[in-house]
Design a protein around this motif. Structure first.
Motif, PDB file in Angstrom:
ATOM      1  N   PRO A   1      12.475   6.038   9.717  1.00  0.00           N
ATOM      2  CA  PRO A   1      11.250   5.903  10.513  1.00  0.00           C
ATOM      3  C   PRO A   1       9.958   6.006   9.722  1.00  0.00           C
ATOM      4  N   TRP A   2      10.044   6.339   8.434  1.00  0.00           N
ATOM      5  CA  TRP A   2       8.811   6.389   7.629  1.00  0.00           C
ATOM      6  C   TRP A   2       8.386   4.999   7.151  1.00  0.00           C
ATOM      7  N   VAL A   3       9.264   4.018   7.342  1.00  0.00           N
ATOM      8  CA  VAL A   3       8.935   2.658   6.926  1.00  0.00           C
ATOM      9  C   VAL A   3       8.153   1.984   8.049  1.00  0.00           C
ATOM     10  N   LYS A   4       6.903   1.617   7.778  1.00  0.00           N
ATOM     11  CA  LYS A   4       6.062   1.041   8.818  1.00  0.00           C
ATOM     12  C   LYS A   4       5.738  -0.433   8.580  1.00  0.00           C
ATOM     13  N   HIS A   5       6.196  -0.978   7.456  1.00  0.00           N
ATOM     14  CA  HIS A   5       5.901  -2.372   7.139  1.00  0.00           C
ATOM     15  C   HIS A   5       7.183  -3.158   6.966  1.00  0.00           C
TER      16      HIS A   5
ATOM     17  N   ASN B   1       6.241   5.827  -3.414  1.00  0.00           N
ATOM     18  CA  ASN B   1       7.008   4.775  -4.042  1.00  0.00           C
ATOM     19  C   ASN B   1       8.311   5.282  -4.650  1.00  0.00           C
ATOM     20  N   SER B   2       8.574   6.593  -4.476  1.00  0.00           N
ATOM     21  CA  SER B   2       9.721   7.185  -5.153  1.00  0.00           C
ATOM     22  C   SER B   2      10.814   7.517  -4.142  1.00  0.00           C
ATOM     23  N   ALA B   3      11.944   7.968  -4.650  1.00  0.00           N
ATOM     24  CA  ALA B   3      13.062   8.326  -3.775  1.00  0.00           C
ATOM     25  C   ALA B   3      12.741   9.539  -2.907  1.00  0.00           C
TER      26      ALA B   3
ATOM     27  N   PRO C   1      13.118   2.887  -2.951  1.00  0.00           N
ATOM     28  CA  PRO C   1      14.039   3.954  -3.375  1.00  0.00           C
ATOM     29  C   PRO C   1      14.312   5.016  -2.309  1.00  0.00           C
ATOM     30  N   ALA C   2      13.324   5.292  -1.448  1.00  0.00           N
ATOM     31  CA  ALA C   2      13.531   6.340  -0.434  1.00  0.00           C
ATOM     32  C   ALA C   2      14.629   5.973   0.561  1.00  0.00           C
TER      33      ALA C   2
ATOM     34  N   PRO D   1       7.487   5.058  19.060  1.00  0.00           N
ATOM     35  CA  PRO D   1       7.908   4.559  17.746  1.00  0.00           C
ATOM     36  C   PRO D   1       7.659   3.071  17.506  1.00  0.00           C
ATOM     37  N   TRP D   2       7.216   2.346  18.553  1.00  0.00           N
ATOM     38  CA  TRP D   2       6.898   0.938  18.346  1.00  0.00           C
ATOM     39  C   TRP D   2       5.483   0.763  17.780  1.00  0.00           C
TER      40      TRP D   2
ATOM     41  N   GLN E   1      17.554   5.440  -0.005  1.00  0.00           N
ATOM     42  CA  GLN E   1      18.801   6.123  -0.358  1.00  0.00           C
ATOM     43  C   GLN E   1      19.054   7.306   0.574  1.00  0.00           C
ATOM     44  N   GLU E   2      17.940   7.874   1.121  1.00  0.00           N
ATOM     45  CA  GLU E   2      18.074   9.021   2.034  1.00  0.00           C
ATOM     46  C   GLU E   2      18.310   8.587   3.469  1.00  0.00           C
TER      47      GLU E   2
ATOM     48  N   PRO F   1      11.366  -2.861   9.866  1.00  0.00           N
ATOM     49  CA  PRO F   1      11.440  -1.679  10.721  1.00  0.00           C
ATOM     50  C   PRO F   1      11.269  -2.030  12.194  1.00  0.00           C
ATOM     51  N   GLY F   2      12.214  -1.592  13.004  1.00  0.00           N
ATOM     52  CA  GLY F   2      12.129  -1.818  14.442  1.00  0.00           C
ATOM     53  C   GLY F   2      11.614  -0.569  15.135  1.00  0.00           C
ATOM     54  N   SER F   3      11.698  -0.572  16.465  1.00  0.00           N
ATOM     55  CA  SER F   3      11.179   0.585  17.191  1.00  0.00           C
ATOM     56  C   SER F   3      12.130   1.772  17.082  1.00  0.00           C
TER      57      SER F   3
ATOM     58  N   GLU G   1       2.117  -3.217  -7.588  1.00  0.00           N
ATOM     59  CA  GLU G   1       2.730  -2.100  -8.323  1.00  0.00           C
ATOM     60  C   GLU G   1       3.845  -1.454  -7.510  1.00  0.00           C
ATOM     61  N   LEU G   2       3.768  -1.595  -6.193  1.00  0.00           N
ATOM     62  CA  LEU G   2       4.795  -1.021  -5.325  1.00  0.00           C
ATOM     63  C   LEU G   2       6.120  -1.754  -5.481  1.00  0.00           C
TER      64      LEU G   2
ATOM     65  N   LYS H   1       3.225   0.812  14.952  1.00  0.00           N
ATOM     66  CA  LYS H   1       3.387   0.810  13.491  1.00  0.00           C
ATOM     67  C   LYS H   1       2.045   0.755  12.763  1.00  0.00           C
TER      68      LYS H   1
ATOM     69  N   ILE I   1       5.904   9.699  10.949  1.00  0.00           N
ATOM     70  CA  ILE I   1       7.320   9.394  10.807  1.00  0.00           C
ATOM     71  C   ILE I   1       8.026   9.447  12.155  1.00  0.00           C
TER      72      ILE I   1
END
Lengths: 348, 341
Positions: free
Chosen positions: A208-212, B80-82, A268-269, B209-210, A271-272, A231-233, A123-124, B212, B228
Motif C-alpha cells: 500500500p505504500w506504492v502510490k504510482h 528508493n531502497s528495500a 526494491p521495497a 485506499p483509492w 521484497q517486503e 497499485p489498485g485500491s 535516478e529512481l 492515491k 500507507i
C-alpha cells in the motif's frame, strides 16, 4: 425488439448499458438480455489491473485513439460524482520508462499533465534513461463490472448464465440483434484467425505504500513484456508477460519468477510485499478492434450481428468509445428496420 | 573526555532524528533519548508527515532551503531502497490549488521536489473553485512507521531510550555532559520560551485506499494526504489554542471541506480524529547555549520550534544540531585540557 449481448466482461456490459440508455426510451419494445458463461469476478476484465493507458503507438488507427479519448473523457466526467468509488474509478499518476528516447504517444494530450521525466526522477529507475510522467485513471473491473451489472439490473436487463454455442441459437429463439462481445472466445462463434491470445500473468501483492503506476518498456520485446507495477485500491498488480499465441490459463513458475524478480529490481521495497494471489489471463488480441455490423442470412431471416471484440490489453481503456460506436451501429439497424423515424440525437 | 554522554530530550521526529545524527557524527558519544511520550503518542504521530515546507518568517530562506534539501535527499534515498516500506517513506504526487493566483508562483522549494510545474487548464477543471495550481511529486513520512524505524536504528547503535518526564534540564547535569532539547511544545515550560506558541491542528485519518493523489489548498487549511494505510484529512490552524480535545463540529467541517475537493471521500470509512499542537515559532531554534548555575556549566543544544514544518526540515536541523553537539564536545575537551595546565 429483442437484443442479446454475448459476453459479460467490460465490453459486453458497457455496450448493453450504452444501448439501453440511448434507445429504451425511443423503442418501447426493446428487450435487452446478457448471455455469458463467466460473470464478474471471473471475467478477463476482472483480472486486468484497470489502468487507462493505450499502447505506445496506435499504428495510424485514429479511430481507436478517438475511442480511447472518448472513454477517458467519459470517465473523467464521473470523477466529480460520489459514485466514482463504487465504480472503482480513481485518478492515479505514474511513470512510463524507456531505455532510449521515444516519440510522444498519441494519447499524450488525452491524459492529464503529460511530461517528460526529469533527471532526478530517472535516478529512481536505474537502467532507464528516458520516460514520461502523467496522471491517468484506474477503473477496477472488480468494482466496475458489478456497478454496470447493478445499473443494467435496475433497468430491467436480464442476465443468463449460459454458454452460447452459435449466433443461430439466439436467432432461432426470436432474438433480433446479437451483440458479440465474447472477447477471447469469439473464435468459437465465428472463426477469426486475426484473433489470438496475448497471454499475461500477474502477481497480486499487498504494497500500500506504492502510490504510482510504473510501466517499463522494452521496445525489442514488445508491449507488456517488461515489468510493470500498478497499485489498485486494495492490491498492487505486478506484471510483465505478453505471450502471443499462448492459450494456457495456468500460472507458470517461470513467468512468476520473471515478474517477481524484475519488479523487485524496479522497486526494491517490494521484497517486503506479501503475495496474495496470482492469475493468468488471455488478452483478446487483434490487429485492430473488430467493431462492425454483419448481416447473417438464416433461411429467409436477415439476422443482425454487431461485433465488438478484439480489444487486446486495452479493453478498459477503449470500452466506452466502442460501446458508443456499437450503439450507433444499433441505431442504424433500427433505422433500417423502420423502428425509428429518425436517428437519436438533436433534431434539426 | 573519551565517551561524552549526551541526553536527547524528546522522542518525536526531531528528537529521534537528532539522536541518530549525533550517533553518526560522533560515534564515540553515548546517547540516551529521554521522553515522556514515544510513538504513537507524540505530536509527530498526528502529523501527515508530508514534505511540503512551511516558511518560517525569521529564518533566512537559504537556511530553510538547505534544511529541506538535506531532508528530501536523505528520505529520497530511503524511499528508493528495500527499507522504504518499513521506514514508512513513500513518494506521492498531487496538486496544490489556489482560489486566486498566489503572489509567489514559485516557492523556494520548487526545484527540490520532483517535477514541479503549474497545473494545466484540464487539470484545473477538477477544481472549479480554484484558479491556479501546482503539480509536483514529493515524499511522505508515515508515522508511527518512520519513528519506529528511527528507534530501531538508534537501538542498533546502542542508544538507550527511557520514558521519563524531564521537568528541569538541570536534573540531567550529573549524569550527562551535554543535553539536547528537542521537546517541541514542551520547551514552553521546560526552558520558559515565551516565543513558542501552539498552533492547534485537528485531523481525520480515514480509510480511503483509492485516493492515491494528494490535494492541498494553498491556504493551508484543507488538505488530503494519502498515507500507507490511511488518508489524512485536514485541518485547522488555531493559533494559541492548547486544547488536545477533538471537536465534533471541526470534524464535520474538515470532512465537508475535503469532500468538496475530492467527492469520492464521501465513501471513506473508519474516521479517526486526532489533535496535535504544532510547536510554532517565528524561527526554528537550532542553537547552542551554556547554562550556568552555582559555578556548574551545562552545555545545551536546542532544536525545537519547527511548527508546521517539522517533517520537511527534520534531517537538516538534526544535522545542524549534531554539528553543534560536536562543537560542545570540542569546547568541553579544550576547557578540560585547559584545566589540566
Amino acid at each position: 425488439m429483442r437484443v442479446a449481448v454475448i459476453g459479460a466482461g467490460v465490453i459486453g456490459l458497457s455496450s448493453a448499458l450504452c444501448i439501453h440508455e440511448q434507445f429504451h426510451g425511443l423503442v418501447p419494445s426493446l428487450e435487452l438480455e446478457v448471455y455469458a458463461d463467466h460473470f464478474t469476478p471471473h471475467t478477463t476484465s476482472d483480472g486486468a489491473a484497470g489502468l487507462w493507458q493505450p499502447y505506445l503507438s496506435d499504428h495510424g488507427n485514429l479511430q481507436e485513439t478517438l475511442w480511447n479519448k472518448e472513454t477517458f473523457d467519459y470517465l473523467l466526467g464521473h470523477m466529480h460524482s460520489p459514485a466514482s468509488k463504487e465504480m472503482g474509478l480513481f485518478l492515479i499518476s505514474g511513470y512510463n520508462l524507456f531505455t532510449e528516447p521515444v516519440p510522444d504517444p498519441a494519447w499524450k494530450n488525452i491524459v492529464l499533465g503529460f511530461r517528460n521525466l526529469t533527471p532526478k526522477e530517472l535516478e529512481l529507475f536505474p537502467g532507464y534513461s528516458y520516460g514520461w510522467f502523467n496522471t491517468a485513471l484506474m477503473l477496477e473491473g472488480r468494482s466496475y463490472l458489478p456497478w454496470l451489472t447493478n445499473r443494467l439490473t435496475q433497468r430491467g436487463v436480464k442476465f443468463f448464465h449460459k454458454k452460447i454455442e452459435s449466433f443461430q441459437e439466439l436467432f432461432s429463439q426470436g432474438v433480433d440483434v446479437v451483440l458479440n462481445c465474447s472477447g477471447m472466445r469469439s473464435g468459437d462463434l465465428q472463426p477469426d484467425p486475426e484473433l489470438q491470445p496475448g497471454r499475461g500473468q500477474i502477481i497480486k501483492v499487498l504494497a500500500p505504500w506504492v502510490k504510482h503506476f510504473i510501466i517499463t518498456h522494452d521496445l525489442k520485446s514488445g508491449i507488456y513484456n517488461s515489468p510493470y507495477i500498478i497499485p489498485g485500491s486494495e492490491f498492487t498488480v505486478l506484471g510483465g508477460i505478453y505471450q502471443h499465441g499462448n492459450w494456457s490459463e495456468e500460472n507458470s513458475a517461470k513467468d512468476h519468477k520473471s515478474v517477481w524478480d524484475s519488479c523487485c529490481r524496479l522497486l526494491p521495497a517490494l521484497q517486503e510485499a506479501r503475495i496474495v494471489d496470482e492469475w493468468s489471463g488471455l488478452r483478446p488480441a487483434r490487429r485492430s478492434v473488430r467493431l462492425e455490423r454483419e448481416r447473417i442470412r438464416l433461411g429467409n431471416l436477415q439476422a443482425e450481428v454487431i461485433h465488438n471484440y478484439g480489444h487486446g490489453g486495452f479493453g478498459i481503456t477503449i470500452h466506452w468509445g466502442c460501446a458508443m460506436a456499437a450503439a450507433r451501429l444499433f441505431g442504424s439497424i433500427l433505422q433500417e428496420k423502420k423502428q425509428l423515424a429518425t436517428p437519436p440525437g438533436p433534431r434539426l | 573526555m573519551a565517551s561524552p554522554k549526551v541526553a536527547v530530550v524528546g522522542a518525536g521526529v526531531i528528537g529521534l532524528s537528532t539522536a541518530l545524527c549525533i550517533t553518526e557524527t560522533c560515534p564515540s558519544c553515548s546517547v540516551t533519548v529521554l521522553s515522556d511520550q514515544f510513538s504513537p503518542n507524540t505530536t509527530s504521530d498526528v502529523a501527515a508527515g508530508m514534505l511540503i515546507p512551511h516558511t518560517y518568517p525569521d529564518t533566512p530562506i537559504h537556511r530553510q532551503r538547505q534544511w529541506f534539501k538535506e531532508t528530501f535527499t536523505y528520505l529520497f534515498a530511503i524511499s528508493n531502497s528495500a527499507e522504504a516500506s518499513e521506514a514508512g517513506i513513500h513518494l506521492v504526487s498531487g496538486w496544490q490549488v489556489f482560489k486566486s493566483t498566489p503572489r509567489e508562483e514559485l516557492p523556494f522549494w520548487s526545484d527540490i521536489v520532483l517535477g514541479f510545474r503549474a497545473m494545466s487548464e484540464a487539470e484545473l477543471l477538477k477544481f472549479p473553485q480554484h484558479q491556479f495550481g501546482q503539480a509536483f511529486t514529493t515524499l511522505k513520512c508515515d508515522c508511527p512507521p518512520y519513528l519506529l524505524w528511527l528507534e530501531k536504528r538508534l537501538k542498533a547503535t546502542g542508544t538507550q531510550m527511557h520514558t521519563s518526564k524531564v521537568a528541569d534540564l538541570w536534573e540531567l547535569h550529573s549524569e550527562y555532559d551535554i543535553v539536547v532539547n528537542c521537546t517541541g511544545m514542551g520547551a514552553h515550560q521546560l526552558v520558559g520560551d515565551k516565543q513558542l506558541f501552539p498552533v492547534r491542528g485537528q485531523v481525520l485519518k480515514v480509510h480511503a485506499p483509492w485516493v492515491k493523489q494528494f490535494i492541498r489548498d494553498g491556504d493551508g487549511l484543507t488538505y488530503i494526504y494519502p498515507g500507507i494505510h490511511r488518508v489524512t484529512l485536514g485541518g485547522t490552524r488555531e493559533k494559541g489554542s492548547w486544547s488536545l480535545c477533538p471537536d465534533a463540529g471541526t470534524t464535520r467541517d474538515i470532512f465537508e471541506r475535503c469532500c468538496s475537493l475530492e467527492p469520492s471521500l464521501q465513501g471513506a470509512r473508519d474516521i479517526e480524529v486526532k489533535v496535535g499542537l504544532r510547536p510554532s515559532r517565528q524561527c526554528v531554534r537550532v542553537q547552542r547555549e551554556v547554562l550556568s548555575q552555582g559555578g556548574v556549566k551545562l552545555p545545551v543544544v536546542h532544536n525545537y520550534g519547527h511548527g508546521a514544518g517539522g517533517f520537511s526540515v527534520h534531517r537538516g536541523t538534526a544535522n545542524e544540531a549534531a554539528h553543534l553537539v560536536g562543537e560542545c564536545i570540542s569546547a568541553l575537551k579544550s576547557s578540560s585540557s585547559r584545566a589540566k595546565l
